[in-house]
Design a protein around this motif. Structure first.
Motif, PDB file in Angstrom:
ATOM      1  N   PRO A 134      -0.938  -4.164  -7.833  1.00  0.00           N
ATOM      2  CA  PRO A 134      -1.629  -5.329  -7.271  1.00  0.00           C
ATOM      3  C   PRO A 134      -3.143  -5.118  -7.245  1.00  0.00           C
ATOM      4  O   PRO A 134      -3.626  -4.084  -6.792  1.00  0.00           O
ATOM      5  N   VAL A 166      -5.460  -2.806  -4.858  1.00  0.00           N
ATOM      6  CA  VAL A 166      -5.012  -2.679  -3.473  1.00  0.00           C
ATOM      7  C   VAL A 166      -4.518  -1.244  -3.289  1.00  0.00           C
ATOM      8  O   VAL A 166      -3.734  -0.747  -4.099  1.00  0.00           O
ATOM      9  N   GLU A 167      -4.993  -0.573  -2.252  1.00  0.00           N
ATOM     10  CA  GLU A 167      -4.587   0.812  -2.013  1.00  0.00           C
ATOM     11  C   GLU A 167      -3.416   0.867  -1.031  1.00  0.00           C
ATOM     12  O   GLU A 167      -3.193  -0.074  -0.268  1.00  0.00           O
ATOM     13  N   PRO A 168      -2.640   1.970  -1.073  1.00  0.00           N
ATOM     14  CA  PRO A 168      -1.538   2.099  -0.116  1.00  0.00           C
ATOM     15  C   PRO A 168      -2.053   1.919   1.318  1.00  0.00           C
ATOM     16  O   PRO A 168      -3.106   2.461   1.678  1.00  0.00           O
ATOM     17  N   GLY A 169      -1.336   1.172   2.127  1.00  0.00           N
ATOM     18  CA  GLY A 169      -1.708   0.987   3.525  1.00  0.00           C
ATOM     19  C   GLY A 169      -2.585  -0.217   3.789  1.00  0.00           C
ATOM     20  O   GLY A 169      -2.956  -0.465   4.943  1.00  0.00           O
ATOM     21  N   GLU A 170      -2.930  -0.979   2.752  1.00  0.00           N
ATOM     22  CA  GLU A 170      -3.807  -2.140   2.923  1.00  0.00           C
ATOM     23  C   GLU A 170      -3.045  -3.442   2.730  1.00  0.00           C
ATOM     24  O   GLU A 170      -2.160  -3.533   1.877  1.00  0.00           O
ATOM     25  N   SER A 171      -3.463  -4.497   3.445  1.00  0.00           N
ATOM     26  CA  SER A 171      -3.044  -5.851   3.104  1.00  0.00           C
ATOM     27  C   SER A 171      -3.967  -6.371   2.000  1.00  0.00           C
ATOM     28  O   SER A 171      -5.007  -5.758   1.700  1.00  0.00           O
ATOM     29  N   ILE A 172      -3.614  -7.511   1.400  1.00  0.00           N
ATOM     30  CA  ILE A 172      -4.488  -8.134   0.395  1.00  0.00           C
ATOM     31  C   ILE A 172      -5.854  -8.424   1.002  1.00  0.00           C
ATOM     32  O   ILE A 172      -6.898  -8.140   0.409  1.00  0.00           O
ATOM     33  N   GLU A 173      -5.831  -8.969   2.218  1.00  0.00           N
ATOM     34  CA  GLU A 173      -7.066  -9.391   2.867  1.00  0.00           C
ATOM     35  C   GLU A 173      -7.969  -8.184   3.175  1.00  0.00           C
ATOM     36  O   GLU A 173      -9.195  -8.246   3.021  1.00  0.00           O
ATOM     37  N   GLU A 174      -7.358  -7.063   3.601  1.00  0.00           N
ATOM     38  CA  GLU A 174      -8.135  -5.842   3.865  1.00  0.00           C
ATOM     39  C   GLU A 174      -8.709  -5.277   2.565  1.00  0.00           C
ATOM     40  O   GLU A 174      -9.834  -4.769   2.537  1.00  0.00           O
TER      41      GLU A 174
ATOM     42  N   GLY B  89      -0.399   4.386   5.876  1.00  0.00           N
ATOM     43  CA  GLY B  89      -1.198   4.704   4.695  1.00  0.00           C
ATOM     44  C   GLY B  89      -1.044   6.172   4.300  1.00  0.00           C
ATOM     45  O   GLY B  89      -0.858   6.503   3.128  1.00  0.00           O
ATOM     46  N   THR B 132       1.386   1.188  -5.603  1.00  0.00           N
ATOM     47  CA  THR B 132       1.667   0.201  -4.565  1.00  0.00           C
ATOM     48  C   THR B 132       2.498  -0.874  -5.237  1.00  0.00           C
ATOM     49  O   THR B 132       2.068  -1.440  -6.233  1.00  0.00           O
ATOM     50  N   SER B 196       0.014 -11.125   4.027  1.00  0.00           N
ATOM     51  CA  SER B 196       0.520  -9.895   3.416  1.00  0.00           C
ATOM     52  C   SER B 196       0.481  -8.743   4.408  1.00  0.00           C
ATOM     53  O   SER B 196      -0.218  -8.790   5.416  1.00  0.00           O
ATOM     54  N   PRO B 198       1.086  -4.183   4.321  1.00  0.00           N
ATOM     55  CA  PRO B 198       1.565  -2.972   3.639  1.00  0.00           C
ATOM     56  C   PRO B 198       2.806  -2.432   4.343  1.00  0.00           C
ATOM     57  O   PRO B 198       2.949  -2.581   5.559  1.00  0.00           O
ATOM     58  N   SER B 203       5.871   2.501  -0.582  1.00  0.00           N
ATOM     59  CA  SER B 203       4.478   2.048  -0.634  1.00  0.00           C
ATOM     60  C   SER B 203       4.475   0.633  -1.184  1.00  0.00           C
ATOM     61  O   SER B 203       4.132   0.398  -2.331  1.00  0.00           O
ATOM     62  N   LEU B 205       3.565  -3.571  -0.951  1.00  0.00           N
ATOM     63  CA  LEU B 205       2.683  -4.607  -0.439  1.00  0.00           C
ATOM     64  C   LEU B 205       3.544  -5.850  -0.294  1.00  0.00           C
ATOM     65  O   LEU B 205       3.922  -6.478  -1.278  1.00  0.00           O
TER      66      LEU B 205
END
Lengths: 269, 269
Positions: A134, A166-174, B89, B132, B196, B198, B203, B205
Protein backbone atom coordinates in the motif's frame (compact mmCIF):
# COMPACT_ATOMS: atom_id res chain seq x y z
CA UNK A 1 -2.52 -29.89 -21.52
CA UNK A 2 -5.84 -28.19 -22.19
CA UNK A 3 -5.56 -27.05 -25.82
CA UNK A 4 -8.29 -24.49 -25.20
CA UNK A 5 -6.25 -22.68 -22.58
CA UNK A 6 -4.67 -19.33 -23.43
CA UNK A 7 -1.14 -18.29 -22.48
CA UNK A 8 -0.24 -14.61 -22.17
CA UNK A 9 2.74 -13.95 -24.46
CA UNK A 10 5.56 -12.40 -22.47
CA UNK A 11 9.20 -11.74 -23.31
CA UNK A 12 10.58 -11.79 -19.77
CA UNK A 13 8.14 -9.33 -18.21
CA UNK A 14 7.43 -7.38 -21.43
CA UNK A 15 4.07 -7.98 -23.14
CA UNK A 16 3.74 -8.94 -26.81
CA UNK A 17 1.43 -6.38 -28.38
CA UNK A 18 -0.31 -6.77 -31.77
CA UNK A 19 -0.54 -4.21 -34.62
CA UNK A 20 -3.91 -3.20 -33.15
CA UNK A 21 -2.32 -2.57 -29.73
CA UNK A 22 -3.87 -5.63 -28.07
CA UNK A 23 -2.15 -8.14 -25.78
CA UNK A 24 -1.12 -11.28 -27.71
CA UNK A 25 -2.03 -14.77 -26.48
CA UNK A 26 -0.68 -18.19 -27.40
CA UNK A 27 -1.41 -21.71 -26.13
CA UNK A 28 0.15 -23.82 -23.41
CA UNK A 29 2.17 -25.54 -26.16
CA UNK A 30 4.21 -22.31 -26.29
CA UNK A 31 5.81 -22.88 -22.89
CA UNK A 32 8.09 -25.53 -21.44
CA UNK A 33 6.51 -28.69 -19.94
CA UNK A 34 7.87 -27.75 -16.50
CA UNK A 35 6.99 -24.05 -16.69
CA UNK A 36 5.37 -22.60 -13.57
CA UNK A 37 1.93 -21.34 -14.62
CA UNK A 38 -0.18 -18.67 -12.92
CA UNK A 39 -3.94 -18.89 -13.47
CA UNK A 40 -5.22 -15.45 -14.47
CA UNK A 41 -8.95 -16.22 -14.78
CA UNK A 42 -11.51 -17.38 -17.33
CA UNK A 43 -11.97 -15.58 -20.63
CA UNK A 44 -15.45 -15.69 -22.19
CA UNK A 45 -15.49 -15.48 -25.99
CA UNK A 46 -18.26 -14.15 -28.25
CA UNK A 47 -20.03 -17.53 -28.41
CA UNK A 48 -20.15 -17.78 -24.60
CA UNK A 49 -17.40 -20.40 -24.37
CA UNK A 50 -14.82 -20.00 -21.62
CA UNK A 51 -11.06 -20.52 -21.79
CA UNK A 52 -8.72 -20.56 -18.82
CA UNK A 53 -5.96 -17.95 -19.12
CA UNK A 54 -2.43 -18.41 -17.80
CA UNK A 55 0.92 -16.64 -17.66
CA UNK A 56 4.26 -18.44 -17.26
CA UNK A 57 6.75 -17.38 -14.58
CA UNK A 58 9.88 -15.99 -16.31
CA UNK A 59 13.37 -17.26 -15.47
CA UNK A 60 14.35 -13.93 -13.96
CA UNK A 61 12.29 -11.31 -12.12
CA UNK A 62 12.48 -7.56 -12.44
CA UNK A 63 15.97 -6.23 -11.72
CA UNK A 64 14.63 -2.83 -10.60
CA UNK A 65 11.12 -3.63 -9.36
CA UNK A 66 10.34 -0.13 -8.11
CA UNK A 67 10.44 1.48 -11.59
CA UNK A 68 8.84 1.08 -15.00
CA UNK A 69 11.26 1.31 -17.93
CA UNK A 70 10.59 3.87 -20.70
CA UNK A 71 9.98 1.21 -23.41
CA UNK A 72 7.35 -0.53 -21.29
CA UNK A 73 5.80 2.82 -20.41
CA UNK A 74 5.35 3.54 -24.14
CA UNK A 75 3.77 0.11 -24.74
CA UNK A 76 1.40 0.51 -21.79
CA UNK A 77 0.20 3.87 -23.14
CA UNK A 78 -1.23 2.05 -26.20
CA UNK A 79 -3.14 -0.71 -24.36
CA UNK A 80 -6.88 -0.61 -23.67
CA UNK A 81 -7.90 -0.28 -19.98
CA UNK A 82 -8.96 -3.97 -19.92
CA UNK A 83 -5.67 -5.19 -21.42
CA UNK A 84 -3.73 -2.88 -19.12
CA UNK A 85 -5.51 -4.40 -16.09
CA UNK A 86 -4.84 -7.97 -17.28
CA UNK A 87 -1.18 -7.23 -18.00
CA UNK A 88 -0.67 -5.32 -14.73
CA UNK A 89 -2.11 -8.09 -12.57
CA UNK A 90 -0.25 -10.83 -14.46
CA UNK A 91 3.04 -8.94 -14.38
CA UNK A 92 2.81 -8.35 -10.62
CA UNK A 93 2.19 -12.01 -9.85
CA UNK A 94 4.68 -13.66 -12.23
CA UNK A 95 7.36 -11.17 -11.19
CA UNK A 96 6.69 -11.99 -7.54
CA UNK A 97 7.09 -15.72 -8.31
CA UNK A 98 10.33 -15.12 -10.21
CA UNK A 99 11.77 -13.19 -7.27
CA UNK A 100 10.53 -15.63 -4.58
CA UNK A 101 11.94 -19.03 -5.55
CA UNK A 102 13.36 -19.44 -2.02
CA UNK A 103 11.79 -19.44 1.42
CA UNK A 104 12.47 -16.29 3.45
CA UNK A 105 12.00 -18.30 6.67
CA UNK A 106 14.50 -21.14 6.05
CA UNK A 107 16.22 -20.57 2.69
CA UNK A 108 14.71 -23.76 1.16
CA UNK A 109 13.27 -24.02 -2.36
CA UNK A 110 9.68 -22.95 -2.87
CA UNK A 111 7.19 -24.17 -5.46
CA UNK A 112 4.11 -22.61 -7.00
CA UNK A 113 0.78 -23.66 -5.46
CA UNK A 114 -2.95 -22.82 -5.62
CA UNK A 115 -2.88 -21.90 -9.30
CA UNK A 116 -0.09 -19.41 -8.76
CA UNK A 117 -1.54 -17.40 -5.89
CA UNK A 118 0.76 -19.03 -3.33
CA UNK A 119 4.24 -20.57 -3.00
CA UNK A 120 5.01 -23.33 -0.51
CA UNK A 121 8.43 -24.15 0.92
CA UNK A 122 9.57 -27.68 0.02
CA UNK A 123 11.72 -27.74 3.17
CA UNK A 124 9.82 -26.17 6.11
CA UNK A 125 6.33 -26.00 4.57
CA UNK A 126 5.93 -22.25 5.10
CA UNK A 127 3.29 -20.67 2.87
CA UNK A 128 4.07 -17.45 1.03
CA UNK A 129 1.61 -15.13 -0.71
CA UNK A 130 2.08 -12.50 -3.45
CA UNK A 131 2.59 -9.14 -1.84
CA UNK A 132 0.79 -5.90 -2.54
CA UNK A 133 2.37 -2.78 -1.07
CA UNK A 134 0.00 0.00 0.00
CA UNK A 135 1.29 3.43 -1.08
CA UNK A 136 -0.25 6.80 -0.26
CA UNK A 137 -0.20 9.54 -2.91
CA UNK A 138 -1.56 12.89 -1.85
CA UNK A 139 -2.65 16.32 -3.01
CA UNK A 140 -1.71 18.77 -0.27
CA UNK A 141 -3.72 21.98 -0.54
CA UNK A 142 -3.24 25.46 0.91
CA UNK A 143 -5.19 28.53 -0.12
CA UNK A 144 -6.16 27.05 -3.51
CA UNK A 145 -2.58 26.02 -4.27
CA UNK A 146 -1.19 22.48 -4.54
CA UNK A 147 2.08 21.11 -3.19
CA UNK A 148 3.76 18.98 -5.86
CA UNK A 149 7.21 17.45 -5.99
CA UNK A 150 9.85 16.46 -8.55
CA UNK A 151 11.59 13.15 -7.88
CA UNK A 152 15.34 12.65 -8.07
CA UNK A 153 16.36 12.15 -11.69
CA UNK A 154 13.00 13.27 -13.11
CA UNK A 155 12.87 15.65 -16.13
CA UNK A 156 13.09 19.35 -15.30
CA UNK A 157 9.38 20.22 -15.43
CA UNK A 158 7.97 16.88 -14.23
CA UNK A 159 5.99 17.42 -11.03
CA UNK A 160 3.54 15.09 -9.35
CA UNK A 161 1.79 14.39 -6.07
CA UNK A 162 4.00 13.38 -3.13
CA UNK A 163 3.83 9.66 -2.38
CA UNK A 164 5.21 7.03 -0.04
CA UNK A 165 4.77 3.52 1.31
CA UNK A 166 2.51 2.86 4.29
CA UNK A 167 4.72 1.45 7.05
CA UNK A 168 3.77 -1.30 9.51
CA UNK A 169 1.74 0.18 12.38
CA UNK A 170 0.32 3.13 10.44
CA UNK A 171 -3.16 3.98 9.17
CA UNK A 172 -3.50 5.50 5.68
CA UNK A 173 -4.15 8.88 7.26
CA UNK A 174 -1.05 8.66 9.51
CA UNK A 175 1.10 7.60 6.55
CA UNK A 176 -0.01 10.63 4.52
CA UNK A 177 0.82 13.06 7.33
CA UNK A 178 4.21 11.42 8.01
CA UNK A 179 5.26 11.32 4.34
CA UNK A 180 4.29 14.97 3.74
CA UNK A 181 6.20 16.05 6.86
CA UNK A 182 9.27 13.96 5.99
CA UNK A 183 9.49 14.99 2.34
CA UNK A 184 8.46 18.65 2.55
CA UNK A 185 8.46 19.73 6.20
CA UNK A 186 4.75 20.62 5.83
CA UNK A 187 2.22 19.67 8.53
CA UNK A 188 -0.85 18.13 6.88
CA UNK A 189 -4.30 17.64 8.44
CA UNK A 190 -7.82 16.63 7.33
CA UNK A 191 -6.62 13.70 5.24
CA UNK A 192 -9.37 12.25 3.03
CA UNK A 193 -9.27 9.25 0.74
CA UNK A 194 -10.33 9.81 -2.88
CA UNK A 195 -9.56 6.76 -5.05
CA UNK A 196 -7.17 3.83 -5.49
CA UNK A 197 -5.34 2.15 -8.37
CA UNK A 198 -3.13 -0.93 -8.63
CA UNK A 199 0.34 -0.20 -10.01
CA UNK A 200 2.44 -3.17 -11.15
CA UNK A 201 6.02 -1.92 -10.44
CA UNK A 202 6.27 -4.32 -8.77
CA UNK A 203 2.88 -4.58 -7.06
CA UNK A 204 1.65 -1.44 -5.42
CA UNK A 205 -1.79 -0.31 -4.35
CA UNK A 206 -1.81 3.44 -4.90
CA UNK A 207 -4.24 5.18 -2.54
CA UNK A 208 -4.99 8.76 -3.55
CA UNK A 209 -5.79 11.26 -0.78
CA UNK A 210 -6.17 14.97 -0.17
CA UNK A 211 -4.98 16.92 2.83
CA UNK A 212 -4.86 20.51 4.04
CA UNK A 213 -1.46 22.09 4.78
CA UNK A 214 -1.16 24.07 8.02
CA UNK A 215 1.75 26.09 6.63
CA UNK A 216 3.56 26.71 3.32
CA UNK A 217 7.26 26.84 4.28
CA UNK A 218 8.92 23.92 2.47
CA UNK A 219 11.90 22.08 3.96
CA UNK A 220 12.96 19.67 1.23
CA UNK A 221 14.17 16.14 1.95
CA UNK A 222 16.92 16.11 -0.67
CA UNK A 223 17.39 12.35 -0.36
CA UNK A 224 13.84 11.88 -1.71
CA UNK A 225 13.02 14.87 -3.91
CA UNK A 226 14.83 17.18 -6.34
CA UNK A 227 12.26 19.92 -5.72
CA UNK A 228 8.86 20.66 -4.21
CA UNK A 229 6.80 23.81 -4.73
CA UNK A 230 3.31 25.27 -4.64
CA UNK A 231 1.35 25.52 -7.90
CA UNK A 232 -1.69 27.74 -8.48
CA UNK A 233 -4.91 26.42 -9.98
CA UNK A 234 -4.11 28.28 -13.24
CA UNK A 235 -0.68 26.65 -13.43
CA UNK A 236 -2.10 23.15 -12.88
CA UNK A 237 -4.89 23.87 -15.39
CA UNK A 238 -2.38 25.03 -18.00
CA UNK A 239 -0.25 21.92 -17.50
CA UNK A 240 -3.26 19.58 -17.72
CA UNK A 241 -4.33 21.35 -20.94
CA UNK A 242 -0.93 20.57 -22.47
CA UNK A 243 0.18 24.21 -22.54
CA UNK A 244 3.90 24.18 -23.43
CA UNK A 245 4.41 27.38 -21.43
CA UNK A 246 3.03 25.84 -18.22
CA UNK A 247 5.60 25.72 -15.41
CA UNK A 248 5.16 21.95 -15.05
CA UNK A 249 4.41 18.79 -17.01
CA UNK A 250 1.70 16.55 -15.61
CA UNK A 251 1.96 12.85 -14.85
CA UNK A 252 0.76 10.54 -17.68
CA UNK A 253 -2.91 9.59 -18.00
CA UNK A 254 -2.25 6.00 -16.81
CA UNK A 255 -1.10 7.27 -13.39
CA UNK A 256 -3.52 7.97 -10.55
CA UNK A 257 -1.74 11.30 -9.99
CA UNK A 258 -3.18 12.55 -13.31
CA UNK A 259 -6.70 11.71 -12.15
CA UNK A 260 -6.13 13.31 -8.76
CA UNK A 261 -5.06 16.54 -10.43
CA UNK A 262 -8.15 16.47 -12.68
CA UNK A 263 -10.33 15.76 -9.62
CA UNK A 264 -8.86 18.83 -7.91
CA UNK A 265 -9.45 21.05 -10.93
CA UNK A 266 -13.05 19.81 -11.32
CA UNK A 267 -13.74 20.22 -7.60
CA UNK A 268 -12.80 23.91 -7.75
CA UNK A 269 -15.10 24.76 -10.65
CA UNK B 1 26.02 0.87 23.77
CA UNK B 2 24.00 4.00 24.47
CA UNK B 3 22.91 3.63 28.10
CA UNK B 4 20.11 6.11 27.51
CA UNK B 5 18.45 3.92 24.89
CA UNK B 6 15.27 2.03 25.75
CA UNK B 7 14.56 -1.57 24.79
CA UNK B 8 10.97 -2.81 24.49
CA UNK B 9 10.63 -5.86 26.76
CA UNK B 10 9.34 -8.79 24.74
CA UNK B 11 9.06 -12.48 25.54
CA UNK B 12 9.20 -13.80 21.99
CA UNK B 13 6.51 -11.60 20.49
CA UNK B 14 4.52 -11.14 23.73
CA UNK B 15 4.82 -7.76 25.48
CA UNK B 16 5.78 -7.36 29.14
CA UNK B 17 3.03 -5.35 30.78
CA UNK B 18 3.29 -3.61 34.18
CA UNK B 19 0.77 -3.63 37.05
CA UNK B 20 -0.58 -0.37 35.63
CA UNK B 21 -1.10 -1.97 32.21
CA UNK B 22 1.77 -0.12 30.54
CA UNK B 23 4.41 -1.57 28.21
CA UNK B 24 7.65 -2.30 30.07
CA UNK B 25 11.02 -1.05 28.82
CA UNK B 26 14.57 -2.10 29.68
CA UNK B 27 17.98 -1.01 28.39
CA UNK B 28 20.22 -2.34 25.65
CA UNK B 29 22.13 -4.23 28.34
CA UNK B 30 19.12 -6.56 28.48
CA UNK B 31 19.79 -8.08 25.05
CA UNK B 32 22.65 -10.08 23.53
CA UNK B 33 25.62 -8.21 22.02
CA UNK B 34 24.77 -9.58 18.58
CA UNK B 35 21.00 -9.06 18.81
CA UNK B 36 19.38 -7.54 15.73
CA UNK B 37 17.79 -4.26 16.84
CA UNK B 38 14.93 -2.39 15.20
CA UNK B 39 14.80 1.36 15.79
CA UNK B 40 11.26 2.29 16.83
CA UNK B 41 11.68 6.07 17.18
CA UNK B 42 12.60 8.72 19.75
CA UNK B 43 10.80 8.97 23.07
CA UNK B 44 10.60 12.41 24.66
CA UNK B 45 10.45 12.41 28.46
CA UNK B 46 8.88 15.00 30.77
CA UNK B 47 12.08 17.08 30.92
CA UNK B 48 12.26 17.27 27.12
CA UNK B 49 15.14 14.78 26.82
CA UNK B 50 14.95 12.20 24.05
CA UNK B 51 15.84 8.54 24.18
CA UNK B 52 16.07 6.23 21.17
CA UNK B 53 13.73 3.23 21.48
CA UNK B 54 14.51 -0.23 20.11
CA UNK B 55 13.07 -3.72 19.95
CA UNK B 56 15.16 -6.88 19.49
CA UNK B 57 14.33 -9.43 16.80
CA UNK B 58 13.27 -12.69 18.50
CA UNK B 59 14.87 -16.03 17.60
CA UNK B 60 11.62 -17.32 16.12
CA UNK B 61 8.80 -15.50 14.34
CA UNK B 62 5.07 -16.04 14.69
CA UNK B 63 4.09 -19.65 13.92
CA UNK B 64 0.57 -18.62 12.85
CA UNK B 65 1.03 -15.05 11.65
CA UNK B 66 -2.54 -14.57 10.45
CA UNK B 67 -4.11 -14.87 13.94
CA UNK B 68 -3.83 -13.28 17.38
CA UNK B 69 -3.80 -15.73 20.28
CA UNK B 70 -6.38 -15.34 23.09
CA UNK B 71 -3.76 -14.52 25.77
CA UNK B 72 -2.31 -11.70 23.67
CA UNK B 73 -5.81 -10.48 22.85
CA UNK B 74 -6.53 -10.14 26.59
CA UNK B 75 -3.25 -8.25 27.18
CA UNK B 76 -3.90 -5.89 24.26
CA UNK B 77 -7.34 -5.03 25.65
CA UNK B 78 -5.65 -3.47 28.71
CA UNK B 79 -3.09 -1.28 26.87
CA UNK B 80 -3.56 2.44 26.23
CA UNK B 81 -4.03 3.46 22.57
CA UNK B 82 -0.47 4.87 22.48
CA UNK B 83 1.08 1.70 23.90
CA UNK B 84 -1.06 -0.43 21.60
CA UNK B 85 0.24 1.52 18.59
CA UNK B 86 3.88 1.18 19.74
CA UNK B 87 3.50 -2.54 20.41
CA UNK B 88 1.62 -3.19 17.16
CA UNK B 89 4.20 -1.47 14.97
CA UNK B 90 7.12 -3.07 16.83
CA UNK B 91 5.57 -6.54 16.73
CA UNK B 92 4.91 -6.33 12.98
CA UNK B 93 8.48 -5.35 12.16
CA UNK B 94 10.40 -7.70 14.52
CA UNK B 95 8.16 -10.59 13.46
CA UNK B 96 8.87 -9.80 9.81
CA UNK B 97 12.62 -9.85 10.54
CA UNK B 98 12.37 -13.15 12.40
CA UNK B 99 10.55 -14.74 9.47
CA UNK B 100 12.83 -13.23 6.76
CA UNK B 101 16.35 -14.32 7.67
CA UNK B 102 16.85 -15.67 4.13
CA UNK B 103 16.67 -14.08 0.69
CA UNK B 104 13.56 -15.04 -1.30
CA UNK B 105 15.47 -14.34 -4.54
CA UNK B 106 18.56 -16.55 -3.98
CA UNK B 107 18.19 -18.36 -0.63
CA UNK B 108 21.24 -16.59 0.88
CA UNK B 109 21.40 -15.16 4.41
CA UNK B 110 20.00 -11.69 4.98
CA UNK B 111 21.01 -9.12 7.57
CA UNK B 112 19.19 -6.23 9.17
CA UNK B 113 19.88 -2.79 7.66
CA UNK B 114 18.70 0.83 7.87
CA UNK B 115 17.84 0.65 11.56
CA UNK B 116 15.61 -2.36 11.03
CA UNK B 117 13.43 -1.08 8.19
CA UNK B 118 15.25 -3.17 5.58
CA UNK B 119 17.11 -6.50 5.20
CA UNK B 120 19.92 -6.98 2.67
CA UNK B 121 21.03 -10.28 1.19
CA UNK B 122 24.66 -11.09 2.05
CA UNK B 123 24.89 -13.20 -1.14
CA UNK B 124 23.11 -11.42 -4.04
CA UNK B 125 22.63 -7.99 -2.47
CA UNK B 126 18.83 -7.94 -2.94
CA UNK B 127 17.04 -5.47 -0.66
CA UNK B 128 13.94 -6.59 1.22
CA UNK B 129 11.43 -4.38 3.01
CA UNK B 130 8.87 -5.13 5.76
CA UNK B 131 5.58 -5.94 4.17
CA UNK B 132 2.17 -4.46 4.92
CA UNK B 133 -0.80 -6.32 3.48
CA UNK B 134 -3.80 -4.22 2.46
CA UNK B 135 -7.06 -5.84 3.58
CA UNK B 136 -10.58 -4.62 2.81
CA UNK B 137 -13.28 -4.96 5.50
CA UNK B 138 -16.77 -3.93 4.49
CA UNK B 139 -20.26 -3.18 5.71
CA UNK B 140 -22.64 -4.33 2.98
CA UNK B 141 -26.04 -2.64 3.31
CA UNK B 142 -29.47 -3.45 1.90
CA UNK B 143 -32.70 -1.81 2.99
CA UNK B 144 -31.27 -0.75 6.38
CA UNK B 145 -29.89 -4.23 7.08
CA UNK B 146 -26.24 -5.25 7.29
CA UNK B 147 -24.58 -8.37 5.87
CA UNK B 148 -22.25 -9.87 8.49
CA UNK B 149 -20.39 -13.16 8.57
CA UNK B 150 -19.10 -15.71 11.07
CA UNK B 151 -15.65 -17.13 10.34
CA UNK B 152 -14.80 -20.81 10.47
CA UNK B 153 -14.18 -21.83 14.08
CA UNK B 154 -15.57 -18.61 15.55
CA UNK B 155 -17.91 -18.75 18.60
CA UNK B 156 -21.60 -19.30 17.81
CA UNK B 157 -22.82 -15.70 18.00
CA UNK B 158 -19.66 -13.96 16.78
CA UNK B 159 -20.42 -12.01 13.62
CA UNK B 160 -18.35 -9.32 11.95
CA UNK B 161 -17.87 -7.47 8.68
CA UNK B 162 -16.69 -9.53 5.70
CA UNK B 163 -13.01 -8.99 4.90
CA UNK B 164 -10.30 -10.08 2.52
CA UNK B 165 -6.85 -9.29 1.14
CA UNK B 166 -6.45 -6.94 -1.82
CA UNK B 167 -4.88 -8.98 -4.63
CA UNK B 168 -2.27 -7.73 -7.11
CA UNK B 169 -3.97 -5.84 -9.93
CA UNK B 170 -7.02 -4.72 -7.93
CA UNK B 171 -8.18 -1.35 -6.61
CA UNK B 172 -9.68 -1.20 -3.10
CA UNK B 173 -13.14 -0.86 -4.65
CA UNK B 174 -12.65 -3.88 -6.92
CA UNK B 175 -11.34 -5.97 -4.02
CA UNK B 176 -14.44 -5.17 -1.93
CA UNK B 177 -16.82 -6.21 -4.72
CA UNK B 178 -14.87 -9.41 -5.47
CA UNK B 179 -14.62 -10.49 -1.83
CA UNK B 180 -18.33 -9.90 -1.16
CA UNK B 181 -19.27 -11.85 -4.30
CA UNK B 182 -16.88 -14.72 -3.49
CA UNK B 183 -17.84 -15.08 0.16
CA UNK B 184 -21.58 -14.43 0.01
CA UNK B 185 -22.70 -14.47 -3.65
CA UNK B 186 -23.93 -10.88 -3.20
CA UNK B 187 -23.27 -8.23 -5.87
CA UNK B 188 -22.01 -5.04 -4.20
CA UNK B 189 -21.88 -1.55 -5.73
CA UNK B 190 -21.20 2.04 -4.58
CA UNK B 191 -18.14 1.11 -2.54
CA UNK B 192 -16.93 3.96 -0.31
CA UNK B 193 -13.91 4.12 1.96
CA UNK B 194 -14.52 5.08 5.59
CA UNK B 195 -11.38 4.59 7.72
CA UNK B 196 -8.24 2.50 8.10
CA UNK B 197 -6.35 0.81 10.94
CA UNK B 198 -3.07 -1.12 11.14
CA UNK B 199 -3.43 -4.65 12.49
CA UNK B 200 -0.27 -6.46 13.56
CA UNK B 201 -1.15 -10.13 12.81
CA UNK B 202 1.21 -10.14 11.11
CA UNK B 203 1.13 -6.73 9.45
CA UNK B 204 -2.14 -5.77 7.85
CA UNK B 205 -3.61 -2.45 6.84
CA UNK B 206 -7.35 -2.81 7.43
CA UNK B 207 -9.33 -0.51 5.13
CA UNK B 208 -12.96 -0.11 6.18
CA UNK B 209 -15.55 0.47 3.44
CA UNK B 210 -19.30 0.49 2.89
CA UNK B 211 -21.16 -0.87 -0.13
CA UNK B 212 -24.74 -1.32 -1.28
CA UNK B 213 -25.98 -4.85 -2.04
CA UNK B 214 -27.97 -5.29 -5.26
CA UNK B 215 -29.70 -8.41 -3.89
CA UNK B 216 -30.07 -10.31 -0.60
CA UNK B 217 -29.87 -14.00 -1.60
CA UNK B 218 -26.77 -15.38 0.15
CA UNK B 219 -24.67 -18.16 -1.40
CA UNK B 220 -22.13 -18.98 1.28
CA UNK B 221 -18.51 -19.86 0.50
CA UNK B 222 -18.18 -22.62 3.09
CA UNK B 223 -14.39 -22.73 2.73
CA UNK B 224 -14.26 -19.17 4.12
CA UNK B 225 -17.29 -18.67 6.36
CA UNK B 226 -19.38 -20.72 8.79
CA UNK B 227 -22.37 -18.42 8.23
CA UNK B 228 -23.46 -15.09 6.80
CA UNK B 229 -26.76 -13.36 7.36
CA UNK B 230 -28.58 -10.03 7.36
CA UNK B 231 -28.96 -8.13 10.64
CA UNK B 232 -31.45 -5.33 11.30
CA UNK B 233 -30.45 -2.02 12.82
CA UNK B 234 -32.17 -3.02 16.08
CA UNK B 235 -30.21 -6.27 16.21
CA UNK B 236 -26.87 -4.51 15.64
CA UNK B 237 -27.83 -1.83 18.20
CA UNK B 238 -28.71 -4.49 20.78
CA UNK B 239 -25.41 -6.29 20.22
CA UNK B 240 -23.39 -3.07 20.45
CA UNK B 241 -25.21 -2.23 23.70
CA UNK B 242 -24.08 -5.55 25.18
CA UNK B 243 -27.60 -7.00 25.29
CA UNK B 244 -27.18 -10.71 26.12
CA UNK B 245 -30.35 -11.51 24.16
CA UNK B 246 -28.98 -9.95 20.95
CA UNK B 247 -28.66 -12.47 18.11
CA UNK B 248 -24.96 -11.66 17.70
CA UNK B 249 -21.87 -10.62 19.63
CA UNK B 250 -19.91 -7.69 18.23
CA UNK B 251 -16.20 -7.60 17.42
CA UNK B 252 -14.00 -6.20 20.23
CA UNK B 253 -13.39 -2.46 20.59
CA UNK B 254 -9.79 -2.76 19.36
CA UNK B 255 -10.97 -3.98 15.95
CA UNK B 256 -11.94 -1.59 13.16
CA UNK B 257 -15.10 -3.70 12.60
CA UNK B 258 -16.42 -2.43 15.95
CA UNK B 259 -15.95 1.17 14.83
CA UNK B 260 -17.54 0.50 11.45
CA UNK B 261 -20.65 -0.90 13.15
CA UNK B 262 -20.81 2.16 15.43
CA UNK B 263 -20.36 4.43 12.39
CA UNK B 264 -23.29 2.69 10.70
CA UNK B 265 -25.53 3.03 13.77
CA UNK B 266 -24.63 6.72 14.16
CA UNK B 267 -25.18 7.41 10.45
CA UNK B 268 -28.75 6.09 10.64
CA UNK B 269 -29.78 8.24 13.58
Amino acid sequence: MNWRAKLLKLDGLMPHVSDTNALEWGTLADCAEDAELVFLGLDTDESGGTKPCFAAVPAVGDASPRMANPRLWAVMATLSPDDLAIYGGARSVVDWHARHRFCAACGGSTELAKGGWQRNCTNCGAQHFPRTDPVTIMLVEHDDKLLLGRGLGWPEKAYSALAGFVEPGESIEEAVAREVLEESGITAREVHYIASQPWPFPSQLMMGCTAIAEDTEITLDETELADARWFTRDEVQAAMSGDADAPMNTPPKQAIAHHLLQWWLDKGK
